[in-house]
Design a protein around this motif. Structure first.
Motif: not given
Length: 417
Positions: A115-122, A130-137, A166-169, A178-185
């Motif tokens: 997964x490649x997610x641009x503009x993750x701040x959205x 209403x993007x709770x489902x994607x955040x949870x995933x 795997x996901x790049x945000x 919850x993302x930063x602690x599971x990420x290569x930053x």
């Protein structure tokens, strides 16, 4: 059971004809290609991105799917260009800008996309909506066997949807813990004058990067079984080890200089995040400044609240003179320290006078846990260190520095940002 993708013997497979012995040279080629199109903060970061791309090709063999957090303070730091390069080199890329969460849930399977997610701040910021489902995933998908249950189909049956991928945000500013602690930053910066990159042109750049992608697949797909069985020695522990293990597995499969280079990058980047957390966490900064105030007073047994506040406010580089509306006061100080189990109490000083004061031994446990003595020796490469605040476990107090507080004292608080 060996994951789908071959016996893991390292036999030649696919059009690229790569063998395990040629893996180091292939990673060198990939590293050079990535470095041509983006300026990354350090050589260690470039190593990490290279290994992360390669690890996407063995996802079915992994127990953890590390995130790649591509963050920067402003626009124009090269975050989107990083995603462009990843899109042409990772296994089964899937851009998720404006993609329905239902589509993502149904695409993830035994051989998941990257997964490649641009503009993750959205997704995580105030515009998330209403993007709770994607955040949870994205939160759950770091670890295997964490399905999302939904009511699905005409019969409205409970259905488990896999989340492991795997996901790049990429986004402006830090992503949630919850993302930063599971990420290569990757902490991106704007290019300085004189820093040049090759222009990214689809007609020329995409075929070159796709050829590297195909070579990675040809080399690593037959090695999925071997990767599944590997338990590499790690220089970090807990969640940091979970996140970095896939990258170290790829490095160990490649051999050559890559195993040592991967572990050096792991240590450098996890330590950098520890420092970053300390610098950006107000309460940790307060603990560090209070320790300095005690040191300047000869590590006295206690400091009056008034004297401690004066020492903090007089530090021109600290934020305390501008804290609140009129600067840090006694109420603010007590409130900030409450989570650490630290509070002022009446104390009788040498002159016989009694005043509200903070006892130094109240801070010893918090200092050892959240801002260890910077003079402690740094472990050599290959030694195990505790990196990041993993799963609520505080790091063990460093030996030879500050002792633990008095028996029966309050337990250390959970880490906070």
């Amino acid at each position: 059971m060996v994951p789908d993708g071959g016996s893991g013997t390292g036999d030649r497979a696919g059009t690229g004809g790569e063998t395990a012995e040629e893996g180091a040279a292939l990673l060198d080629d990939l590293r050079a290609a990535i470095g041509r199109y983006v300026v990354l903060p350090s050589e260690e970061v470039l190593t990490a991105v290279t290994l992360w791309v390669a690890a996407s090709h063995i996802q079915p063999a992994l127990q953890h799917a590390p995130r790649l957090a591509v963050v920067g303070p402003t626009k124009g730091c090269g975050k989107s260009r990083v995603l462009d390069v990843l899109h042409e080199t990772v296994s089964r890329p899937m851009m998720t800008v404006n993609t329905s969460p239902a589509v993502v849930f149904r695409i993830i399977g035994e051989d998941p996309p990257t997964l490649l997610v641009d503009e993750a701040d959205t997704i995580f910021g105030p515009k998330a909506g209403d993007k709770e489902d994607l955040r949870g995933l994205l939160n759950a998908g770091h670890q295997r066997n964490r399905p999302a249950w939904r009511i699905s189909g005409p019969e409205h049956k409970p259905t488990a949807f896999p989340t492991f991928a795997m996901a790049a945000l990429a986004g402006i500013g830090d992503l949630p813990d919850t993302i930063m602690d599971r990420a290569v930053v990757l902490r991106m910066q704007k290019r300085k004058p004189g820093e040049k990159v090759a222009p990214f042109r689809s007609r020329h750049s995409v075929p070159e990067l796709n050829a590297l992608r195909d070579r990675l697949a040809a080399w690593l797909t037959p090695l999925r079984g071997t990767a599944h069985r590997l338990v590499p020695p790690m220089p970090v522990e807990d969640r940091a080890a979970d996140t970095w293990e896939p990258l170290v597995i790829v490095a160990d499969l490649a051999g050559g200089h890559w195993p040592a280079q991967a572990r050096a990058a792991c240590l450098a980047m996890t330590r950098n995040e520890v420092v970053q957390d300390e610098q950006t966490t107000l309460k940790t900064r307060l603990l560090r400044d209070i320790r300095r105030a005690f040191e300047q007073q000869g590590d006295r047994e206690a400091l009056r609240s008034h004297d401690l506040l004066a020492a903090l406010i007089q530090d021109a580089e600290a934020p305390w003179a501008e804290y609140g509306t009129k600067g840090l006061n006694a109420y603010h100080l007590a409130n900030l320290l409450r989570d650490f189990g630290i509070s002022p109490a009446n104390h009788r000083f040498e002159n016989g006078r009694q005043a509200k004061a903070y006892a130094r031994n109240q801070f010893l446990d918090a200092w050892a846990r959240y801002c260890p003595d910077p003079a402690q020796p740094i472990p050599a490469a290959g030694e195990t260190v505790v990196a990041r605040r993993a799963q609520g476990k505080p790091p063990a107090p460093p030996s030879g520095t500050l002792p633990i507080g008095p028996p029966g004292g309050p337990a250390g608080p959970r880490p906070t940002r």
